[in-house]
Structures are given as structure tokens and as C-alpha cells.
Design a protein around this motif. Structure first.
Motif, mmCIF file in Angstrom:
data_model
loop_
_atom_site.group_PDB
_atom_site.id
_atom_site.type_symbol
_atom_site.label_atom_id
_atom_site.label_comp_id
_atom_site.label_asym_id
_atom_site.label_seq_id
_atom_site.Cartn_x
_atom_site.Cartn_y
_atom_site.Cartn_z
ATOM 1 N N ARG A 381 12.787 -20.141 -12.630
ATOM 2 C CA ARG A 381 12.033 -20.473 -11.417
ATOM 3 C C ARG A 381 10.972 -19.416 -11.119
ATOM 4 O O ARG A 381 11.263 -18.221 -11.101
ATOM 5 C CB ARG A 381 12.984 -20.595 -10.229
ATOM 6 N N THR A 382 9.781 -19.878 -10.893
ATOM 7 C CA THR A 382 8.690 -18.978 -10.519
ATOM 8 C C THR A 382 8.501 -18.940 -9.008
ATOM 9 O O THR A 382 7.920 -17.996 -8.476
ATOM 10 C CB THR A 382 7.388 -19.420 -11.198
ATOM 11 N N LEU A 383 8.977 -19.973 -8.317
ATOM 12 C CA LEU A 383 9.018 -19.986 -6.860
ATOM 13 C C LEU A 383 10.408 -20.462 -6.449
ATOM 14 O O LEU A 383 10.890 -21.485 -6.947
ATOM 15 C CB LEU A 383 7.961 -20.929 -6.276
ATOM 16 N N LEU A 384 11.051 -19.744 -5.554
ATOM 17 C CA LEU A 384 12.351 -20.187 -5.080
ATOM 18 C C LEU A 384 12.169 -21.361 -4.126
ATOM 19 O O LEU A 384 11.179 -21.437 -3.385
ATOM 20 C CB LEU A 384 13.077 -19.051 -4.361
ATOM 21 N N SER A 448 12.949 -15.031 -0.605
ATOM 22 C CA SER A 448 11.564 -14.875 -1.049
ATOM 23 C C SER A 448 10.611 -15.253 0.068
ATOM 24 O O SER A 448 10.938 -16.073 0.939
ATOM 25 C CB SER A 448 11.273 -15.731 -2.281
ATOM 26 N N LEU A 449 9.461 -14.653 0.014
ATOM 27 C CA LEU A 449 8.364 -14.968 0.925
ATOM 28 C C LEU A 449 7.203 -15.440 0.074
ATOM 29 O O LEU A 449 6.658 -14.679 -0.731
ATOM 30 C CB LEU A 449 7.984 -13.725 1.727
ATOM 31 N N ALA A 450 6.861 -16.719 0.205
ATOM 32 C CA ALA A 450 5.770 -17.308 -0.580
ATOM 33 C C ALA A 450 4.666 -17.757 0.361
ATOM 34 O O ALA A 450 4.901 -18.537 1.291
ATOM 35 C CB ALA A 450 6.271 -18.489 -1.404
ATOM 36 N N GLY A 451 3.471 -17.266 0.121
ATOM 37 C CA GLY A 451 2.343 -17.634 0.955
ATOM 38 C C GLY A 451 1.228 -16.630 0.786
ATOM 39 O O GLY A 451 1.441 -15.528 0.259
ATOM 40 N N ALA A 452 0.033 -17.008 1.219
ATOM 41 C CA ALA A 452 -1.118 -16.117 1.144
ATOM 42 C C ALA A 452 -1.487 -15.655 2.552
ATOM 43 O O ALA A 452 -1.628 -16.482 3.453
ATOM 44 C CB ALA A 452 -2.296 -16.841 0.503
ATOM 45 N N GLY A 453 -1.602 -14.336 2.725
ATOM 46 C CA GLY A 453 -1.969 -13.800 4.029
ATOM 47 C C GLY A 453 -1.169 -12.560 4.368
ATOM 48 O O GLY A 453 -0.610 -11.894 3.496
ATOM 49 N N GLY A 467 3.024 -6.679 5.199
ATOM 50 C CA GLY A 467 1.797 -6.453 4.460
ATOM 51 C C GLY A 467 1.186 -7.748 3.959
ATOM 52 O O GLY A 467 1.612 -8.844 4.318
ATOM 53 N N PRO A 468 0.171 -7.610 3.089
ATOM 54 C CA PRO A 468 -0.545 -8.793 2.617
ATOM 55 C C PRO A 468 0.049 -9.356 1.327
ATOM 56 O O PRO A 468 0.685 -8.647 0.541
ATOM 57 C CB PRO A 468 -1.948 -8.249 2.351
ATOM 58 N N GLN A 469 -0.146 -10.637 1.135
ATOM 59 C CA GLN A 469 0.070 -11.295 -0.152
ATOM 60 C C GLN A 469 -1.245 -11.985 -0.511
ATOM 61 O O GLN A 469 -1.738 -12.838 0.244
ATOM 62 C CB GLN A 469 1.221 -12.297 -0.094
ATOM 63 N N ILE A 470 -1.807 -11.615 -1.649
ATOM 64 C CA ILE A 470 -3.164 -12.040 -2.011
ATOM 65 C C ILE A 470 -3.105 -12.974 -3.211
ATOM 66 O O ILE A 470 -2.553 -12.618 -4.257
ATOM 67 C CB ILE A 470 -4.046 -10.815 -2.332
ATOM 68 N N GLU A 485 4.299 -14.802 -4.364
ATOM 69 C CA GLU A 485 5.673 -14.748 -3.849
ATOM 70 C C GLU A 485 6.234 -13.346 -4.044
ATOM 71 O O GLU A 485 6.019 -12.721 -5.081
ATOM 72 C CB GLU A 485 6.543 -15.760 -4.583
ATOM 73 N N THR A 486 6.970 -12.862 -3.052
ATOM 74 C CA THR A 486 7.702 -11.608 -3.149
ATOM 75 C C THR A 486 9.175 -11.893 -2.901
ATOM 76 O O THR A 486 9.524 -12.650 -1.989
ATOM 77 C CB THR A 486 7.195 -10.585 -2.116
ATOM 78 N N ARG A 487 10.051 -11.278 -3.724
ATOM 79 C CA ARG A 487 11.487 -11.544 -3.621
ATOM 80 C C ARG A 487 12.242 -10.306 -3.151
ATOM 81 O O ARG A 487 11.826 -9.174 -3.419
ATOM 82 C CB ARG A 487 12.046 -12.019 -4.963
#
Length: 807
Positions: A381-384, A448-453, A467-470, A485-487
Motif C-alpha cells: 500500500r502506498t496510501l493507507l 497516516s496523514l495524506a493531503g497537500a498543505g 508542518g507542510p506536505q508538498i 502521505e506521512t505515516r
């Protein structure tokens, strides 16, 4: 039948109102005009379901992907699917379904191929026409898309596809022509890309000249979302509606262009007439009876989805008759997809399904008393997935005051195009997603946190991230389809609630204009072993089992709208999983979930391979029925599967200098493979096995008047020589006796499915269209006279009978 009503309505409109009608009033609707009895017209994405105006929370029936539907080689099934989606559209108040996609599988790297039908224009056209007939028989409009040559995703907003006239006519325009002429589509969607130098939304030669002029299309043309960027060019080029709204190149901009003499008002009037015709057909214009007075009988949605899935599965390999399962007492199952199946492709084809059964659950239900030992094996899985429990979303202003709060069906905020009712975008500062996770097992879970911003993640009062996810690139649609995504590993105890809050800081640019977008996910995964341990556990479980079943799949990060694939390899260590399990158990079945071809380096190591595409919401019960023999795998390949990407005769999807040259001409798919004697694919176009055996007993051709629409009718007799009832797809290919380097060696000219009981013979009649012997040259269709071999068989490479016809 609507002329008088439409002309009366048109005469009552001033210029500003007319131009406003041609621009969306929001993400999904065209404005109504009460004074003329025009209701707002609602559009919704398809093609596997009707999402409606919300990305999540609005439950929908999810059918198998279009590649799966095409794998059935069953236009009747496609028509029933269309009737079901019309039923769904009416339930949701939708007038226009943004489907079907009839772009071809030119390269196996095309990221959106799961949304198209096939590499073959004839199969694509027949399946799409049937689907359109089904939808429109329910009083709902279709928009056949993406007109035209939108066959890849790389730089899709700007790429100029350079396509020769023959290839354009014989391949890429052909399914559109079939749908327009044979199914009478009420709408067409203009693509993002350019063709031969002209953006499709401004391409008057193709939209006004070919589509309307040559084919007689009388429906409306809508831009793909944000594809129209030129007011005068789009209006003069034939695009009637620019979506989404309210700020588009039409509306006020178009009215100004008329007043300044850059666009004649009669052009605008013609555009409005087509929108009013659409409204009349779908019952949205007072005084005009809807085109469909009596609606079709109601369809059981889950039952239809289950039938469509089983009919689509392609049994690619079945050495020793390993399938269907019989006499087994212990089955070792591995692969994350057995527990978390991927049932649909990513992007605009997604719909919200509240719950989906897993293959594990379905197998246990179908095989009571059989021990099923499950091990994850490999987690690719690349995105949970979002946490499936209840969640809330709370929008606040800069002072922390609550603006809106809403309950969520899953831990995903998915506001796209429209914000919740009553939410002022100018005041919006943050959106908080809050959920209480109650784990069902102890151990190291993953959030996980998936999203841009800009985001903050707090777990049980502890701040884990701020913080940011770009995202990569600048395509906002791609950023929401496959976000960064950050896990985070979090120790949890079974039964002990864990409070989780994700807060997104809102950039004002996210909520301005038509593409308002607030989209982020709190993902969750149960504890899983590390890779090596997982592989070892799966192999050891398989060693003592009667049968091993390995589930492998593509992920949203490698196969989705918004980007093309970079390879055909399965993500993660799934290939290792298959090889290790196969080494431990010689009776290994691999279930492949992918919307388009994948490499299978372990193919010779396993006796059975079942290709299941993206199977829709009823994938699991349909799969269990096929594995156990309650149903037969009914699918045949709608596209050729290479052994490896390097073997594929056409693969380029990346433009050079803004241009993608279709230098292969008419030679794509099996047409190209047949020119390469030294290299064979893993599985040919049309291939698929069943649970019985068929003998092709006899063929005859009844010639027709070649000046008409048909060259003749092929009569083929097939006998079911197996011990159970079965279904066979009889495929007919046309081959010129005198080889012609400008044409393929042979090509699909007709097909039909037959069913027969054990020991029964059936004769099937298959017409050959006149177009099968025509080529495009010197600006028109020319029949190539001479002798042709008519082949009948099980695939393009398994031809059983032949006859000769003179044209």
C-alpha cells in the motif's frame, strides 16, 4: 419534436442569460431559468457508478471498471449496466452522466486505462454504444469522452497529440463514430489535449466538421473540467458548455465577445439550442416531454454488480485444472488485497461505497468447514485507507469560532468543487477532522496523514506532526488523487479508544474559484509484520496447505487518473511474495487486481492465474463464486498483456517539446504485436479460459450486398465437449488474402457469446460490418476489394476455423 418549445424558450432569453446558460453555475450544474421553465441540469462523474455532487458520504452502486466490462465481451451486459446507472442517476437527481470513456489502450503505461474499454476500436465501440443505449433508455444523458486521442495522462492539459489521418479515423475516432451513429449519444466531452495543433475545445475541424457535420451528432459538447481556456476559440470551435462554473471562458466573457463582434450571436444561439435540447430530453424543460416516457424495470444493483464482476474475470492460466477448487481442506491465503481489496480505479471514476466485503470473508462464507489461514505476506500500500469508523469535520474561522460541523462516513474530508452549505470561504481558516479509533488488536498500529498543505496531527493529546506536505507537480487534480502521505507508528491496545485529530490550515487559494478543494485523509492500518517476516510467514503457511491463493494488486500511486505509469511492475515486494509461496506450494493460484496489464515474472512458477481488473463493490462474492466453481470465469482479454514493458511495441506516453507523435500509425495493440515474429506477449488479445472445453465444428459465410452496411454473416457452430455448462466468446477476425503492409495482418470484425449445456452444440450468427474492409484514404472511406479470410476462434492467436469471402 422539440423545435417549437426550444425556439420559444430561446426567444425569451437575453444575451447575458444565454451566455450564462453555457457556463456552469458551480462544479456540477448548469443554471436554471425559471422564466422559461428550465430547471438546473445536474452532471455527475461515472463510469462505474453515479457519484453525485459529493465526493464521499453519498452512497452509490459501484460496478466493475470499464476494462472489466469490456472483458465480458457482452454488449447486453453493458446495456444492463447502463440502465442500472440511469436508475442510480435518477435516484440522485442527476441528469447527465459523464461517461463512457472510449479512448483506446494505445500504450500499457496509460494511467487511466482502467476507465477505457479496450485497445480495439470495434470492441470499444460496441461495448460503449450498448452502455449508452442503456443509460439513455433510462432518460439520463451520456457524454462520450474524451474527444479525442486522450490516451495518456502525462501533460494532459497541454500535450499536442500528432496523429495521422488514417490512425485518427480508423482507430481513435472510430468508437466515437459508433456511439454517435448507433446509440445516438446526447453528449460528448471535449478533451484537455490538442490534436494536430488545435486544442480539442477549439478544434472546429473535428467537433463541427467531423462530429456534427459528417456524423450528424445533434447533442451538446461539454469541455472537460477547466479544459476551455479561450472564449472565442471554444465558441467557434464547437464547445457548447464550459465547466465548471461560475467563472469560465463563457458567461460574461462570452457576452462581451458577442458585443465586441468577435463571436456572432447566432453561434451562441446554436449553442443554447443544444443545451435546451439536452434539457428537453432529460425532462428539465417545461412544455417538452422527456425523451423517455416509460422507464425500464428496476434493476437489483448489487446483483447486477456481482454478475458483471464474475463475467469479467479472465482465467489466464489453469494448468492441471487447479480451478475450480475441489476437495480442499486447508487454503493458505496471502496478500494485503485479500483483506483490503482495491475495487475501483483512482480519480473521477471513484464513488463512495459504505462497505465492501473482503475476499477473505467471501471465501470463508463460500467454503464452510475449510480452514483458511491468512497471512499478509507483503504490504504494497502506498496510501493507507481512511479509518472506517465515525468521524467529524469542523470548519473554523481565524478566531476559532465554529462555522460548520458535519458527520463523516469515514475519516476523510473530501470537499471538491463545493463547500458544505452555509460555509463562507472567505471566513474559513481551518478544518479539523476528529475520530476515535477503537483497535481490535494490540500492537503497533500505523496512522497516516495524506493531503497537500499545512497540517497538525494530535494523538491522545500528543502532537505528532506539524508542518507542510508538498505534492509533486502543479496539477491540483493529481495532488488530490495521489497526495503526499506521512505515516506514524502508534502503540495501541485492543479495546482502548485512541483520540485522533488532524487540523488543516486552509490556504485561501484552495477555496477560491470553481475548483474549491479541501481534501485530506486520516489513514489507519492494523499491525503488520516487517517485510521479511511477512514473506516467510506466508511461505510457511502455504507449505502445509492443499492450495495457496496469493492476492496481488496495483495501488493508487501507480495506476490512477492524473499521471501515467512508469513501469508495469507490481508495487512493493508482491513479486517476491508470489515466488516464495509458489516455491512452498506447487498448487498456487494468483489473483491479480489491476486495471491494465502488469508484469508477472513468476508466471511460469504458478499453475493458475486469474485476472480480476477492478471488480466493483461485489468483487469478493463474485470471486468466491468463480474460485469455487459456482460461476465460470466469463472474461476474455480486451487488451494484450506483454511479458515485460520492454516487449511492448508501443509504450511512449511522454511528450517531446510538448508533442506526442503517434508514429506507429494504425499499429497498436495486437495489430502491432503480430508484426513482431520474434516476441510474443504473455497473453494475446481475446484470450481467456473457462471450466469446460469447446470444439469449433463448422463455419460458413453468407455474403451480403457489399454496397450496404454489412459484408455478410458468419455462421459458426461450437460444441461444449466438457462436463458442465459453459460460456464461450466466439471471435471473428478478417484477414486480407493478399498481404498489405499498410494494414494489420488481421483485425477484429465481430464477436458473440454463446452458452451451452454439457454436450450441447450451438450455432451463432455474427454479422461483419462493411467498415471492416474499408480504409481511410484521400479524405474518405474506401473499400479494399479482394478476397478475405474470415477466421473464427478463441483469441487473435487461437483461430480454429476459417472461410473465404470476396469483397
Amino acid at each position: 419534436m422539440y423545435d417549437d418549445v426550444i425556439e420559444k424558450a430561446l426567444a425569451a432569453l437575453d444575451l447575458d442569460t444565454k451566455t450564462r446558460l453555457l457556463a456552469g453555475q458551480d462544479m456540477w450544474t448548469l443554471p436554471g431559468v425559471a422564466e422559461i421553465g428550465l430547471a438546473p441540469i445536474v452532471m455527475s462523474d461515472g463510469p462505474i457508478g453515479v457519484r453525485g455532487q459529493k465526493w464521499t458520504g453519498d452512497a452509490a452502486i459501484a460496478l466493475p471498471s470499464p476494462t472489466a466490462q469490456a472483458a465480458s465481451w457482452d454488449p447486453g451486459l453493458a446495456e444492463e449496466n447502463g440502465r442500472l446507472l440511469a436508475q442510480e442517476a435518477r435516484r440522485k437527481g442527476v441528469h447527465v452522466l459523464l461517461a463512457p470513456t472510449v479512448n483506446l489502450h494505445r500504450s500499457p503505461l496509460g494511467g487511466r486505462h482502467f476507465e477505457g474499454f479496450s485497445e480495439d476500436p470495434y470492441l470499444t465501440g460496441q461495448m460503449a454504444a450498448a452502455f449508452v443505449r442503456g443509460v439513455q433508455s433510462g432518460g439520463v444523458a451520456t457524454t462520450v469522452k474524451h474527444f479525442v486521442a486522450n490516451d495518456a495522462e502525462t501533460d494532459r492539459m497541454s500535450v499536442d497529440n500528432i496523429v495521422g489521418e488514417r490512425a485518427l479515423r480508423e482507430l481513435y475516432l472510430a468508437p466515437f463514430e459508433t456511439v454517435v451513429k448507433e446509440a445516438g449519444a446526447w453528449g460528448v466531452m471535449a478533451a484537455y489535449n490538442a490534436v494536430n495543433g488545435a486544442s480539442m475545445t477549439t478544434n472546429g475541424e473535428l467537433q463541427n466538421g467531423v462530429l456534427r457535420g459528417e456524423w450528424g451528432f445533434d447533442g451538446f459538447i461539454v469541455s472537460d473540467w477547466t479544459a476551455s481556456r479561450d472564449t472565442v476559440g471554444s465558441a467557434m470551435g464547437g464547445t457548447d458548455v464550459a465547466m465548471p462554473g461560475p467563472v469560465t471562458v463563457y458567461g460574461e466573457a462570452l457576452a462581451a465577445a458577442v458585443r465586441e463582434g468577435r463571436v456572432p450571436e447566432e453561434v451562441v444561439d446554436a449553442m443554447v439550442r443544444r443545451v435546451l435540447l439536452l434539457a428537453a430530453r432529460v425532462g428539465a424543460l417545461a412544455g417538452a416531454p422527456a425523451a423517455v416516457g416509460e422507464l425500464p424495470a428496476r434493476i437489483d444493483g448489487p446483483a447486477q454488480a456481482r454478475r458483471a464482476a464474475a463475467r469479467s474475470f479472465v482465467l489466464a492460466r489453469n494448468d492441471g485444472g487447479l480451478l475450480p477448487l475441489a476437495g480442499v481442506r486447508r487454503i493458505a491465503v496471502s496478500g494485503m488485497a485479500a483483506r483490503e481489496p482495491r475495487v475501483m480505479g483512482g480519480g473521477s471514476a471513484q464513488v463512495f461505497v459504505p462497505s465492501v466485503a473482503t475476499p477473505l470473508d467471501a471465501l470463508r462464507e463460500a467454503l464452510p468447514g475449510v480452514e483458511i489461514d491468512y497471512r499478509v505476506g507483503a504490504d504494497a500500500r502506498t496510501l493507507l485507507p481512511p479509518y472506517a469508523g465515525a468521524a467529524t469535520a469542523t470548519a473554523r474561522d481565524a478566531a476559532g469560532n465554529v462555522l460548520v460541523a458535519e458527520e463523516l462516513a469515514e475519516s476523510r474530508v473530501a470537499w471538491m468543487g463545493e463547500l458544505p452549505a452555509g460555509l463562507d470561504p472567505a471566513a474559513l481558516a481551518t478544518v479539523e477532522l476528529r475520530a476515535t479509533i477503537v483497535p481490535d488488536e494490540s500492537g503497533e498500529h500505523v496512522l497516516s496523514l495524506a493531503g497537500a498543505g499545512m497540517f497538525t496531527l494530535v494523538v491522545d493529546g500528543e502532537r505528532l506532526f506539524e508542518g507542510p506536505q508538498i505534492p509533486e507537480g502543479d496539477d491540483p487534480v493529481a495532488a488530490f488523487i495521489s497526495p503526499p502521505e506521512t505515516r506514524f507508528a502508534v502503540a495501541m491496545t485492543a479495546g482502548t479508544p485512541v483520540e485522533v485529530a488532524v487540523t488543516a490550515a486552509i490556504d485561501p487559494r484552495q477555496v477560491r474559484g470553481p475548483l474549491k478543494m479541501v481534501f485530506f485523509t486520516l489513514g489507519h492500518s492494523r499491525p503488520v509484520p516487517d517485510e521479511e517476516a511477512g514473506l516467510a510467514e506466508a511461505a510457511e503457511a502455504a507449505r502445509g496447505a492443499d492450495v495457496a491463493i496469493v492476492f496481488v494488486n496495483t495501488t493508487e500511486a501507480v495506476e490512477s487518473e492524473g499521471f501515467d505509469r512508469k513501469s508495469l511492475a507490481l508495487p512493493g515486494r508482491q513479486d517476491d511474495l508470489v515466488s516464495r509461496v509458489a516455491a512452498a506450494n506447487g498448487r498456487t493460484i494468483v489473483v491479480v487486481t489491476a486495471g491494465a496489464p502488469v508484469e508477472m515474472p513468476w508466471l511460469e512458477e504458478v499453475p493458475a492465474v486469474l485476472l480480476t481488473w477492478f471488480g466493483g463493490q461485489e468483487f469478493a462474492p463474485a470471486l468466491a463464486a468463480v474460485l469455487t466453481g459456482a460461476e465460470e470465469p466469463g472474461g476474455r482479454l480486451p487488451t494484450t498483456w506483454p511479458r515485460r514493458l520492454s516487449d511492448a511495441p508501443v509504450s511512449a506516453v511522454v511528450p517531446t517539446g510538448g508533442k506526442l507523435v503517434y508514429e506507429e500509425g494504425v499499429f497498436i495493440g495486437y495489430r502491432a504485436w503480430e508484426r513482431r515474429d520474434a516476441v510474443a506477449p504473455a497473453f494475446w488479445f481475446g484470450h481467456g479460459l473457462g471450466y469446460t472445453t469447446w470444439d469449433y465444428a463448422d463455419i460458413a459465410v453468407d455474403a451480403d450486398d457489399t454496397a450496404g452496411e454489412s459484408l455478410g454473416t458468419v455462421r459458426v457452430t461450437v460444441d461444449n465437449e466438457g462436463g458442465r455448462a459453459g460460456r464461450e466468446v466466439v471471435q471473428v477476425y478478417l484477414e486480407p488474402v493478399e498481404a498489405d503492409e499498410e494494414r494489420p495482418a488481421r483485425w477484429l470484425a465481430g464477436f458473440a457469446a454463446v452458452e451451452a449445456a454439457a454436450g450441447e452444440g450451438v450455432e451463432v450468427h455474427i454479422p461483419i460490418p462493411a467498415r471492416a474492409a474499408q480504409v481511410w484514404e484521400n479524405g474518405g472511406w474506401v473499400t479494399r476489394r479482394g478476397a478475405y479470410v474470415v477466421h473464427a476462434g478463441r483469441s487473435v492467436a487461437d483461430l480454429r476455423l476459417s472461410a473465404v469471402i470476396e469483397v
